[in-house]
Design a protein around this motif. Structure first.
Motif, PDB file in Angstrom:
ATOM      1  N   GLY A  62      59.816 -25.304 -71.363  1.00 20.50           N
ATOM      2  CA  GLY A  62      59.157 -26.598 -71.248  1.00 20.50           C
ATOM      3  C   GLY A  62      57.778 -26.439 -71.858  1.00 20.50           C
ATOM      4  N   GLY A  74      47.784 -19.223 -66.689  1.00 20.77           N
ATOM      5  CA  GLY A  74      49.200 -19.017 -66.371  1.00 20.77           C
ATOM      6  C   GLY A  74      49.821 -20.164 -65.591  1.00 20.77           C
ATOM      7  N   THR A 104      56.892 -14.169 -64.995  1.00 21.30           N
ATOM      8  CA  THR A 104      57.072 -15.488 -64.373  1.00 21.30           C
ATOM      9  C   THR A 104      57.096 -15.366 -62.860  1.00 21.30           C
ATOM     10  N   ASP A 108      54.328 -17.464 -61.016  1.00 25.04           N
ATOM     11  CA  ASP A 108      54.792 -18.714 -60.385  1.00 25.04           C
ATOM     12  C   ASP A 108      55.354 -18.532 -58.977  1.00 25.04           C
ATOM     13  N   ARG A 132      57.659  -4.015 -60.684  1.00 22.11           N
ATOM     14  CA  ARG A 132      56.343  -4.475 -60.194  1.00 22.11           C
ATOM     15  C   ARG A 132      56.386  -5.839 -59.512  1.00 22.11           C
ATOM     16  N   ILE A 175      64.154  -3.350 -72.815  1.00 20.41           N
ATOM     17  CA  ILE A 175      65.585  -3.366 -72.495  1.00 20.41           C
ATOM     18  C   ILE A 175      66.238  -4.337 -73.474  1.00 20.41           C
ATOM     19  N   THR A 199      57.777 -14.473 -73.216  1.00 17.90           N
ATOM     20  CA  THR A 199      58.120 -13.117 -73.686  1.00 17.90           C
ATOM     21  C   THR A 199      59.623 -12.902 -73.578  1.00 17.90           C
ATOM     22  N   THR A 200      60.180 -13.313 -72.458  1.00 18.50           N
ATOM     23  CA  THR A 200      61.598 -13.072 -72.200  1.00 18.50           C
ATOM     24  C   THR A 200      62.477 -13.935 -73.113  1.00 18.50           C
TER      25      THR A 200
HETATM   26  N1  LIG Z   1      57.038 -23.822 -69.252  1.00 17.92           N
HETATM   27  C1  LIG Z   1      58.094 -23.088 -69.015  1.00 17.92           C
HETATM   28  O1  LIG Z   1      59.220 -23.443 -69.354  1.00 17.92           O
HETATM   29  C2  LIG Z   1      57.916 -21.776 -68.330  1.00 17.92           C
HETATM   30  C3  LIG Z   1      59.043 -21.100 -67.825  1.00 17.92           C
HETATM   31  C4  LIG Z   1      58.857 -19.875 -67.213  1.00 17.92           C
HETATM   32  C5  LIG Z   1      57.591 -19.338 -67.130  1.00 17.92           C
HETATM   33  N2  LIG Z   1      56.531 -20.033 -67.624  1.00 17.92           N
HETATM   34  C6  LIG Z   1      55.176 -19.444 -67.602  1.00 17.92           C
HETATM   35  O2  LIG Z   1      55.210 -18.323 -68.463  1.00 17.92           O
HETATM   36  C7  LIG Z   1      54.256 -17.362 -68.016  1.00 17.92           C
HETATM   37  C8  LIG Z   1      54.951 -16.013 -67.924  1.00 17.92           C
HETATM   38  O3  LIG Z   1      55.496 -15.715 -69.172  1.00 17.92           O
HETATM   39  P1  LIG Z   1      55.323 -14.297 -69.835  1.00 17.92           P
HETATM   40  O4  LIG Z   1      55.781 -14.381 -71.240  1.00 17.92           O
HETATM   41  O5  LIG Z   1      53.936 -13.808 -69.568  1.00 17.92           O
HETATM   42  O6  LIG Z   1      56.245 -13.388 -68.935  1.00 17.92           O
HETATM   43  P2  LIG Z   1      57.827 -13.317 -68.699  1.00 17.92           P
HETATM   44  O7  LIG Z   1      58.577 -13.569 -69.943  1.00 17.92           O
HETATM   45  O8  LIG Z   1      58.161 -14.108 -67.499  1.00 17.92           O
HETATM   46  O9  LIG Z   1      57.942 -11.795 -68.282  1.00 17.92           O
HETATM   47  C9  LIG Z   1      57.670 -10.811 -69.248  1.00 17.92           C
HETATM   48  C10 LIG Z   1      57.816  -9.456 -68.631  1.00 17.92           C
HETATM   49  O10 LIG Z   1      59.152  -9.293 -68.122  1.00 17.92           O
HETATM   50  C11 LIG Z   1      59.636  -8.009 -68.453  1.00 17.92           C
HETATM   51  N3  LIG Z   1      60.668  -8.173 -69.479  1.00 17.92           N
HETATM   52  C12 LIG Z   1      61.247  -9.322 -69.882  1.00 17.92           C
HETATM   53  N4  LIG Z   1      62.184  -9.084 -70.812  1.00 17.92           N
HETATM   54  C13 LIG Z   1      62.194  -7.748 -71.002  1.00 17.92           C
HETATM   55  C14 LIG Z   1      62.952  -6.861 -71.832  1.00 17.92           C
HETATM   56  N5  LIG Z   1      63.894  -7.315 -72.685  1.00 17.92           N
HETATM   57  N6  LIG Z   1      62.693  -5.544 -71.788  1.00 17.92           N
HETATM   58  C15 LIG Z   1      61.749  -5.063 -70.942  1.00 17.92           C
HETATM   59  N7  LIG Z   1      61.003  -5.841 -70.133  1.00 17.92           N
HETATM   60  C16 LIG Z   1      61.232  -7.162 -70.154  1.00 17.92           C
HETATM   61  C17 LIG Z   1      58.429  -7.241 -68.989  1.00 17.92           C
HETATM   62  O11 LIG Z   1      57.812  -6.703 -67.858  1.00 17.92           O
HETATM   63  P3  LIG Z   1      56.720  -5.505 -67.897  1.00 17.92           P
HETATM   64  O12 LIG Z   1      55.446  -6.160 -68.380  1.00 17.92           O
HETATM   65  O13 LIG Z   1      56.632  -5.036 -66.487  1.00 17.92           O
HETATM   66  O14 LIG Z   1      57.218  -4.488 -68.878  1.00 17.92           O
HETATM   67  C18 LIG Z   1      57.618  -8.358 -69.643  1.00 17.92           C
HETATM   68  O15 LIG Z   1      56.269  -8.077 -69.846  1.00 17.92           O
HETATM   69  C19 LIG Z   1      53.745 -17.851 -66.689  1.00 17.92           C
HETATM   70  O16 LIG Z   1      52.479 -18.428 -66.893  1.00 17.92           O
HETATM   71  C20 LIG Z   1      54.735 -18.907 -66.269  1.00 17.92           C
HETATM   72  O17 LIG Z   1      54.127 -19.911 -65.510  1.00 17.92           O
HETATM   73  C21 LIG Z   1      56.661 -21.228 -68.236  1.00 17.92           C
END
Ligand SMILES: NC(=O)c1ccc[n+]([C@@H]2O[C@H](COP(=O)([O-])OP(=O)(O)OC[C@H]3O[C@@H](n4cnc5c(N)ncnc54)[C@H](OP(=O)(O)O)[C@@H]3O)[C@@H](O)[C@H]2O)c1
Length: 292
Positions: A62, A74, A104, A108, A132, A175, A199-200
């Motif tokens: 979104g 965030g 996330t 969140d 973590r 991964i 990121t994911t």
């Molecule tokens: N608007 C939307 O649709 C939406 C949806 C969801 C979240 N959000 C927002 O997005 C933000 C978070 O996003 P983000 O990009 O910072 O984090 P994220 O994608 O939620 O998490 C990333 C972390 O997850 C782990 N990870 C995910 N995939 C991996 C893989 N293939 N291999 C190894 N580790 C993996 C890693 O952890 P490690 O760092 O421990 O290695 C990586 O740093 C928040 O602010 C949330 O509110 C928005």
């Protein structure tokens, strides 16, 4: 790209159609045929491609008009309006498991349950290579849904009773998304929603592990903060990913872009690699020609 107008809630008749269409989509998830009269309903067109396959990876983001999924702090609640959030809950209700990155969970403390529409909550999965995620995170709450954490090999199991730990190998510190999909399929979870964060979702798209991408664009400019999809740079727009897509305007101003990612697999990186190889071949040929 097709553009459809209209809403599911603009009149009593439309409300009824939306309720019938949602019931038909949920039944289609279990193999039922959709009544011909409902096939064209907007909700059916948006969701049947997610409901019908027995195995599928759908990813969602979104985002604002300027491509942000969260503020600099965030905060992402709520970029989308009520109709956009309903859509997210419908996606959850159609899959076996919803998958998020640990970023996330930390930002969140999301529940990832189905609350705004009729339907069952899916299993919840966090990709947390280092373990973590806080142990009191709501994603681990014991509410009857399956809960899984994906950790790197060698990292201790999650100590919470009932939470399944899946150990997967790291390669270059990450991964492989394909390994996540395969590991969950082995556990009976074949329809997946990759719900975030950036990121994911980006890692799954880059690995060509996504079948459909739902980007819900809100009429909102955040101006700074967390960017949505981020992939390898391309030198030319000819190498951009160009999925077949349909746009669905929702009540309140959000617009869903439903992208069939199977129509552009490797669209960017692989195309560019091939172009580089062709350039190198041409240069080699020119050198040989000059030498000869
Ligand atoms: N608007 C939307 O649709 C939406 C949806 C969801 C979240 N959000 C927002 O997005 C933000 C978070 O996003 P983000 O990009 O910072 O984090 P994220 O994608 O939620 O998490 C990333 C972390 O997850 C782990 N990870 C995910 N995939 C991996 C893989 N293939 N291999 C190894 N580790 C993996 C890693 O952890 P490690 O760092 O421990 O290695 C990586 O740093 C928040 O602010 C949330 O509110 C928005």
């Amino acid at each position: 790209m097709t553009v459809s107008a209209g809403s599911q809630r603009d009149a009593d008749g439309r409300d009824r159609e939306a309720a019938d269409a949602w019931a038909a989509v949920r039944a289609a998830r279990h193999g039922a045929t959709v009544p011909a009269a409902l096939e064209g309903a907007e909700l059916c067109r948006m969701l049947l491609p997610v409901a019908r396959p027995r195995a599928l990876v759908v990813a969602q983001l979104g985002q604002s008009l300027d491509g942000r999924i969260a503020t600099v702090t965030g905060a992402s609640h709520f970029i989308n309006g009520p109709a956009g959030i309903d859509h997210l809950h419908r996606l959850r209700a159609l899959v076996d498991a919803v998958v998020v990155g640990v970023g996330t969970v930390c930002a969140d403390d999301c529940r990832l349950t189905v609350r705004r529409v009729e339907g069952a909550s899916p299993a919840r999965v966090v990709i947390d290579p280092g373990g973590r995620a806080p142990l009191d995170a709501q994603i681990f709450a014991d509410d009857g849904a399956r809960r899984l954490t994906i950790r790197a090999e060698g990292v201790p199991r999650c100590p919470i009773a009932g939470v399944e730990t899946v150990h997967l190998p790291l390669s270059a510190g990450r991964i492989a998304p394909g390994d996540v999909v395969a590991a969950l399929a082995r556990r009976g979870l074949r329809r997946l929603l990759i719900e975030g964060g950036a990121t994911t979702v980006s890692a799954f798209v880059a690995a060509e592990a996504v079948d459909r991408l739902h980007v819900m664009v809100a009429p909102l400019i955040v101006g700074s903060g967390r960017q949505g999809l981020t992939l390898a740079p391309v030198r030319d727009l000819a190498f951009a990913w160009r999925p077949q897509a349909a746009a669905y305007p929702l009540p309140g101003g959000d617009v869903l872009m439903d992208c069939d990612m199977r129509t552009c697999a490797g669209g960017s990186a692989r195309g560019e690699e091939q172009a580089d190889e062709r350039d190198q071949d041409d240069a080699r040929r020119r050198r040989l020609h000059a030498d000869g």
